[in-house]
Structure formats: C-alpha cells, structure tokens
Design an enzyme around this catalytic site. Structure first.
Site, PDB file in Angstrom:
ATOM      1  N   HIS A  58       0.845  -1.206   0.000  1.00 49.95           N
ATOM      2  CA  HIS A  58       0.000   0.000   0.000  1.00 49.95           C
ATOM      3  C   HIS A  58       0.876   1.250   0.000  1.00 49.95           C
ATOM      4  O   HIS A  58       0.684   2.166  -0.812  1.00 49.95           O
ATOM      5  CB  HIS A  58      -0.917  -0.029   1.234  1.00 49.95           C
ATOM      6  CG  HIS A  58      -1.791   1.169   1.404  1.00 49.95           C
ATOM      7  ND1 HIS A  58      -3.161   1.130   1.238  1.00 49.95           N
ATOM      8  CD2 HIS A  58      -1.508   2.441   1.770  1.00 49.95           C
ATOM      9  CE1 HIS A  58      -3.677   2.317   1.469  1.00 49.95           C
ATOM     10  NE2 HIS A  58      -2.683   3.138   1.795  1.00 49.95           N
ATOM     11  N   GLU A  59       1.843   1.287   0.903  1.00 50.34           N
ATOM     12  CA  GLU A  59       2.703   2.476   0.993  1.00 50.34           C
ATOM     13  C   GLU A  59       3.573   2.615  -0.249  1.00 50.34           C
ATOM     14  O   GLU A  59       3.838   3.737  -0.714  1.00 50.34           O
ATOM     15  CB  GLU A  59       3.565   2.416   2.253  1.00 50.34           C
ATOM     16  CG  GLU A  59       2.790   2.274   3.550  1.00 50.34           C
ATOM     17  CD  GLU A  59       1.641   3.263   3.687  1.00 50.34           C
ATOM     18  OE1 GLU A  59       1.807   4.439   3.317  1.00 50.34           O
ATOM     19  OE2 GLU A  59       0.561   2.857   4.157  1.00 50.34           O
TER      20      GLU A  59
END
Length: 847
Positions: free
Chosen positions: A299-300
């Site tokens: 996600h990051e």
C-alpha cells in the site's frame, strides 16, 4: 485545537497568492528534551503587495525575517500562524523557532525506550503537522523542494526523504545534510532520528538506477526484525508496480522504518516510509496480521506514485490516494506474493469495514465535502479507503484491468510532480477505455450509501428455473440505484463439497434486472449473487440458498465464496433481519472448518460483538458462556500449532467469564494446562492476564509483576489495558482519571486504556460515566490534539451499556451541541452503534 484549523477557502485564497519554490530546514535536536531549534528559509513567489500567512505551531519564535526586514514577532505570530505582510513578486522568509516534541504521534514524536533509556524520534505530518517541525505553507497544492540539515548526537541514525549528501562530525554531535528532494507536498516530508538498528540492501529500477533499500527498527527490537522478508516483498512490489504503471520509481532511495507509538498502520513519506512497530513480531501473530503487513508494505509503495508523485489538490480527493493504494496493494499482494487469497481478505475485512461505515449517519460520498482540516481528520475512514477501493475494483471489472492500468499510467506521466483533481484521472481512464465516466462518477463517487442486491427465483415442480431476476434496493435516505458489474455463481453439492458448476457475469441496473440466461436451467443448490466479489453492494441469499449455506458453509470450496456467505449473514444480523442468536450458532457450528486467517479473525470479532451487544440481554449471559465453551473446545480440537488454534485461544480468553473458563485461562498462563503446539509467549501471556483481570481472577499486583518482567513499550501498553480492565468501581475510576485528569500520557497508552475501560463483564460499572463522558467532550476537543481527542471520544464512550439510557443521553448531547462538526460526527457514529445494537437486541428477543 480549533485555533489550529485551516479552511478550504483559506487554502484556496493562499494558493491564489503564493507559489512555493524551496524550503531549507535546519534543525538542532540537541537543545533539550522539550523543544528543539528549527530554522526555516522559504523561497516563494507571490502576488506583489499581497499579504498572507505561513503555518508554524511553536513554543516560541526567536526571529522572523521577510525579504531582509525583521518583523515584530509579537505582532505577527500567535504560535500557530505567522502573518506575512506586503509581499514581493519573489520572497525569502527565514523563521527561527522552538517547536515542541510531542508524545501524541503528531509532528515530531519523541519516545524514550524503557528497555535502555534511548531516545527515538520520528515525524508524522499527515494531515497538517509538518508545521509542528518547521514553518510551512501547510496545504498539499503548495509543493516545493526541501533540503533538511539536522544536528543530532553523533551515534544516531538520521533518515529523511533523500539520500545523505554530507555528514560533519563535531565531538559527540554530528550534522547531517540531505540531498534536495524532488517537488513534493510538505505532508510527505519526514525525519527519523535515533540509535535505530538498520539493515541495507538494494534493487535495480526499471530505468536501470540502483535504488538503495533500508529497514530500521529500535535497537531493543532488532532481534525480531525480519528484514530479509521485508526486502523480498519490497522487491516483488517494485517489479509489479513498475511494470504495471510503466513509470519508474520516482525517488532516489527507499527506506522502511518501524517506529514506536505510531497512530496509523504506516505513512507514505516519500522514500522514507514509517510503519507501526507492531509489525515487528516479537511474539506469534496470526496469519491475518502477517498478510496485513504485506498489504501495508505494498500500500505504501503504491503511494510513491499515487499520492507522492501525483498529489490531490485538496483533501476532498484524499480518496484518490487511499482508495487507489488499497486497490493496488491488494492486486499486487494477490498477483506478486505468496498471499494469493488477498481478495478474500479484502472481502472479509475491507469491504465489511466499508459496508459498516456506509450505513452510519456520517456516511458521505467517496469524493467528500472537506471544508477544513477537522473535516479531513475524521475522513480517514471506511469510505475513503475501503469503499473507494471496492468501487475501483468494480470500475476495473467494467472497463477492463489493462485499460484501467493504462489510464493510470498516462495519469502519472501527464501529472508527475503536480496536483490533480478527480476529473484529471477520469479523463485518462476515458481515453484508454473508451467509456464515458462522468455518469459513473456521479453515481458511484459523488453519492453516498450502499445498495442491497437479492435474487428472485421462480421454479416449477421439477426444480427448473422459470424466472430469475436480481432486485436492487437502497436506503430511503440514500435512494440512488447504481449500475453493478457482477457475477452470479451457481453451486451444487457434489462429493461432500459445495462446488461452483456455473458462473454468469452481467450488468445489473435499476430496481429489477431480468436474467434470462438462467431460465430453463435446473435450480442449483446455492445461488451466490456477486460471486468473485466484483460489485460493491450488500447481498442477500434467497431462503433455499441460505438454508444450504448454513448447513454446508464449511463445505464451500472457494475461500472467497465462503467469505461472501459469512459477510451476507453477518450483514443481515447487523440489519436486525437475522436474530443474533442464530448468527452465533452459525459461527460456532462452522468456524472450525474455516481456513482463511482474516475470515477467522473478522468472524470471531463479530461473534464477540454479537454475544456482548447484539444478543438480547436476557440471553446474553448464556450466549457468552456457550460461545466461550465452544471456542475452548475448538482450540482443543484444532491442529496443534495452527493459526486456527491460536485464534480460538485468543478469542476464548476474550469471552471467558465462568470460574471454570477462567481456570482454563489460568492454567494456560501458568503452564498447568498445555495445548499441543501452543506456545504462551509474552504477548499471549498479556492477553491471558487481561482476561483474568477482567474476570476478577487477577489484580494490580499481577499486572505490576508482569510489567516488571516485560519492561518494554509493548508491555506498558498491555499493562495499561489490563489495569483499565479491573472490574471494580475503583478500577474504572482510576482508568478514567488517568486519561482525563492529566494530559501527559502518550497516544498508545491513551488508546489502550480505552480498550480496557470498555471491557466490563458487569456493564453497570460504566453507568456513572455516561454523564461524565458528555460533560467532558467539549473541553477535551478544545484542549487536546486531534488524535488524543479522537482516542478519548471513541475509546471512553461507555458502549458496552448499549441501552436506551445511553442512546437518549447521546441524542441529548447532540441536540445541545451543534458544533464542532468533527466532534459531532464521532458522537453521531457512537450513537449509531448503540441504536444498531438495540435493534439487533429487539430482533433477537423475538426469536
């Protein structure tokens, strides 16, 4: 807190005046334990003769020099904003100030490790907290280049967004200068400093560059850091995204830092990602947590493109960041890592979160109205993340994944290093897909609420389908009916398994969609609307399919199909259509065969909520005992050492109430009872102790002894939760006083105290806190930072009472307090939880 707000109108007015060029930020972190020295030089263009302000939350300001002229600090500074009069076409501003360290996880957070006394610092700036470290135009569309120069103790590691340019040592201190960043928003700048242990690696980007990789954790956690695994998942993510986005990684290096007392799961600082250090596993964790860590890592990483390279203009398009990263990380996890059932996890956890949020009175369109910073603070929710990602998944099913990713690639290339609005993305997706998306956007992104889909099936005497339709409905407050791309799964019992024999994909729109393709076919044993989970909608099973699902849920071969059935029955329970007691029986009768860790975790959490709050009060004690006994039996029967065994033990401890059950908890903790394959490690021992404390079988003395044996940050948090669980009048009073009567506890202790406070077998212990809670709300909101206020408003709400009196008191407060809007939203959501529990209790009473 109100004095620190910034409205969208103010931001737009400032953007019309100012165009930022660069920041040169010089920090001295050796000046004391309370404050540090911050010298910021900003260059920016402006409308000549105009006036504006720059943000700087400080303890004190030494000097302000604008274009060579020293300004009167007392006249232009109020501790939050610095007024800038009579600007030139090109300007240089230098502010010398003393900001404060925090212990709230906002700004520059300072933590002292109880293990060795070492100091660790890290920043968390989203949404508006870079202004707690340096003077800054704090809004996402005033991007600039940043150079950080930082003085620290000599032996500290120092990390920022860019690689180190130079280091100058001077005795016990050193000054680290970082290379200038690309053009980025201030909220994704970062500084992490302290005696962190580090691990290094590298990868080759798609454009041939060598990208240095780093992993960091506190020295006292270094032995638990599985850096090689983190590097492996990072490489898999890099390869996946660079190939699918057709854009090389946009920054010079990639560090991942696991930091203490972090409020979120992670933060996408450009090139310097910060993660909660609960992702450093010092004890056994569930497979669900292991998978979630991978999804979070990816996600990051997705944010480096979507959010950092291209950034929303204002926070109403926050979803563009978060929904995309949530969708992309699930896709990458499923296709590039060993966690191939990531979409099952998404259905079990993310979509259940989205459906729950979308049925609250505070629901809002994915593209939300964000009037000010307080609005966005409460907007990091299930709509922005999970519903947005679910809708993107639906869009991908409609336009095709290849065309979707091609549009995203064009979006990155066209808008690199700039700010965008929703329309900018839709333009590129329309160009690659050939679809008109304006209508889709209005229906899906600009309206709130979730639809419900259910099959209508007519058969003849031989079981042949003579009519089949999908019916769509909407809540009367949010009456929009939407187009859905979905699949219908046709399942039959064969060889003891419930297997899919057919699948039909189609578009559903309006109140009724006929499905002629199924007419003339023999009715299957189970019809599953939204098979493969393409659509964002609540689903219902027809009566015959529901009966088969309940009898044979464990026999459904597909983990995703099982998750959809679990979710459908739970949603009917939340909507007070299915009695909670029936849901409890369904779970206890089928959960022993569930293989997916996140489905287990989600379902068992729903079981706990059901027996504590949704089952009718007159049935609750028996239901709790029955559920705990069943979980103990499931734990005893589970495969030794399995994830299921581990989860059954944890949830058994959460529900244990009888003397016999608590004796089993005691036996597990002291070793007199042994389950093959189960190790009672440090963190599980804390959970067992908290169970005993809440059950009145352990006291403060045992908590003190456990903390002495585990004198760590995690131990302190567990001890705070255990103390707040003490089931006495004095215990609850002490928990309350610890967080309301003083403002010196760190964020994680406040949060864990709330978890313990709400643990009350005798809910009457919480009755005195109804009035206290509402009397405290306005002062808490006015005097605490946002995150601490949020933890208190949510964590200290006496929800376990879940009765009419609590609902009435909540409504009375809302009637009497029209402002502030963000606080009202949190309280409104608390009320909605109580009202839903009351409706479920009433339904359960009817049998």
């Amino acid at each position: 807190m109100p004095g620190e707000n910034l409205t969208r109108i103010e931001a737009a007015e400032r953007r019309a005046i100012v165009d930022t060029h660069s920041y040169d930020v010089v920090l001295d972190l050796t000046t004391g334990d309370e404050t540090f020295l911050s010298t910021t030089t900003v260059t920016f263009a402006a409308t000549e003769g105009a006036s504006t302000f720059i943000d700087a939350i400080t303890a004190s300001v030494d000097s302000i020099v604008l274009n060579g002229e020293t300004l009167d600090v007392g006249a232009v500074n109020d501790g939050v904003r610095i007024q800038l009069p009579d600007l030139k076409a090109e300007n240089e501003l230098t502010v010398v100030s003393h900001p404060r360290y925090t212990n709230t996880g906002e700004g520059l957070h300072r933590f002292v490790d109880p293990v060795d006394g070492e100091v660790y610092l890290y920043t968390q700036f989203e949404v508006p907290d870079s202004r707690r470290m340096f003077a800054v135009f704090e809004q996402p569309d005033l991007k600039a280049r940043f150079t950080f120069t930082v003085t620290t103790p000599q032996r500290w590691a120092v990390v920022s967004n860019s690689p180190v340019a130079s280091v100058e040592e001077n005795g016990d201190v050193k000054t680290t200068v970082f290379e200038e960043t690309p053009v980025i928003s201030s909220y994704i700048t970062a500084l992490i400093a302290g005696p962190y242990s580090s691990w290094a690696s590298e990868l080759t980007s798609s454009d041939g560059r060598t990208i240095p990789l780093g992993v960091y954790a506190r020295a006292s956690l270094a032995e638990y850091m599985d850096a090689d695994y983190i590097f492996d998942k990072t490489r898999e993510g890099f390869a996946f995204y660079e190939e699918r986005f057709d854009v090389p990684y946009p920054f010079a290096k990639y560090d991942q830092l696991f930091v203490p007392e972090f409020n979120a799961g992670a933060m996408e600082n450009a090139g310097a990602i910060t993660f909660t250090e609960t992702y450093v596993f010092r004890s056994k964790v569930t497979d669900a947590i292991k998978e979630r860590r991978v999804v979070t890592i990816l996600h990051e990483l997705a944010h480096m493109w979507f959010g950092d390279l291209v950034t929303m203009k204002w926070w109403n398009d926050l979803w563009l960041n978060e929904s995309f990263a949530e969708y992309a990380s699930t896709l990458a996890t499923a296709e590039a890592t060993e966690w191939r059932e990531a979409w099952t996890t998404f259905a079990a956890m993310e979509k259940s979160w989205a459906y729950r949020q979308d049925q609250l009175p505070s629901t809002h369109p994915i593209v939300a109205t964000i009037n000010d910073l307080e609005d966005v603070q409460v907007n990091f929710d299930g709509i922005t993340y999970a519903k947005g990602a679910s809708v993107l998944k639906q869009l991908v099913a409609w336009v095709g994944q290849d065309d979707f990713l091609a549009g995203v690639s064009q979006y990155f290339k066209k808008h690199a290093h700039s700010n965008t609005e929703l329309r900018d993305l839709l333009v590129e997706l329309e160009a690659t897909s050939g679809r008109e998306l304006g209508s889709w956007s209005k229906l899906w992104l600009e309206t709130a609420g979730v639809n419900t889909l259910r099959p209508e099936i007519v058969t003849d005497a031989d079981g042949t389908v003579t009519a089949f339709a999908v019916l769509q409905s909407a809540h009367p407050d949010y009456p929009t009916l939407r187009p859905h791309r979905l699949a219908i799964g046709l399942y039959n019992l064969r060889g003891g398994k419930l297997v899919r024999d057919g699948r039909l994909e189609l578009d559903v729109d309006g109140e009724r969609t006929e499905v002629p393709e199924l007419v003339g076919k023999k009715r299957p044993d189970l019809v599953l609307i939204n098979d493969d989970d393409l659509a964002y909608a609540k689903i219902r099973l027809d009566d015959d399919s529901l009966a088969v699902a309940i009898a044979h849920l464990a026999d459904i071969e597909s983990p995703l199909a099982r998750s959809l059935v679990w979710g459908s029955v739970w949603d009917a329970t939340r909507d007070a259509e299915t009695p909670a007691s029936d849901y409890v029986r369904l779970v206890l009768g089928n959960i022993g065969s569930e293989t997916e860790s996140t489905t287990l975790r989600t379902t068992l959490n729903q079981l706990v909520l059901s027996v504590h709050s949704y089952v009718a009060p007159e049935k609750r004690a028996e239901a709790t005992v029955t559920a705990a006994d069943a979980l103990w039996q499931l734990a005893s029967d589970a495969e030794p050492g399995s994830d299921a065994q581990f989860q059954f033990v944890k949830f058994f401890a959460a529900l244990a109430t009888t003397r016999a059950q608590l004796a089993s908890v005691t036996g597990l903790r002291n070793g007199s009872i042994v389950l093959d394959g189960l190790t009672v490690d440090t963190d599980l021992a804390w959970e067992l102790l908290t169970s005993l404390v809440a059950g009145g079988e352990a006291s403060g003395a045992e908590i003190d002894a456990a903390l002495a044996a585990d004198n760590t940050a995690t131990g302190a948090q567990a001890a705070a939760q255990a103390r707040a669980s003490i089931p006495t009048t004095a215990g609850k009073a002490a928990a309350w006083a610890s967080v309301f009567d003083a403002d010196d506890l760190p964020n994680t202790i406040v949060r864990m105290t709330g978890l313990g406070f709400q643990r009350a077998r005798d809910v009457a212990l919480l009755e005195p806190y109804v009035a206290k809670y509402f009397d405290a709300l306005q002062s808490v909101w006015a005097s605490r930072t946002y995150k601490i206020a949020e933890y208190l408003v949510e964590g200290m709400f006496p929800f376990p009472l879940a009765n009419r009196e609590l609902a009435d008191a909540t409504r009375a407060w809302l009637d009497a307090n029209q402002e502030p809007a963000a606080l009202r939203r949190l309280v409104t959501e608390n009320l909605a939880s109580v009202e839903r529990a009351l409706a479920a209790q009433e339904r359960d009473s009817q049998g």
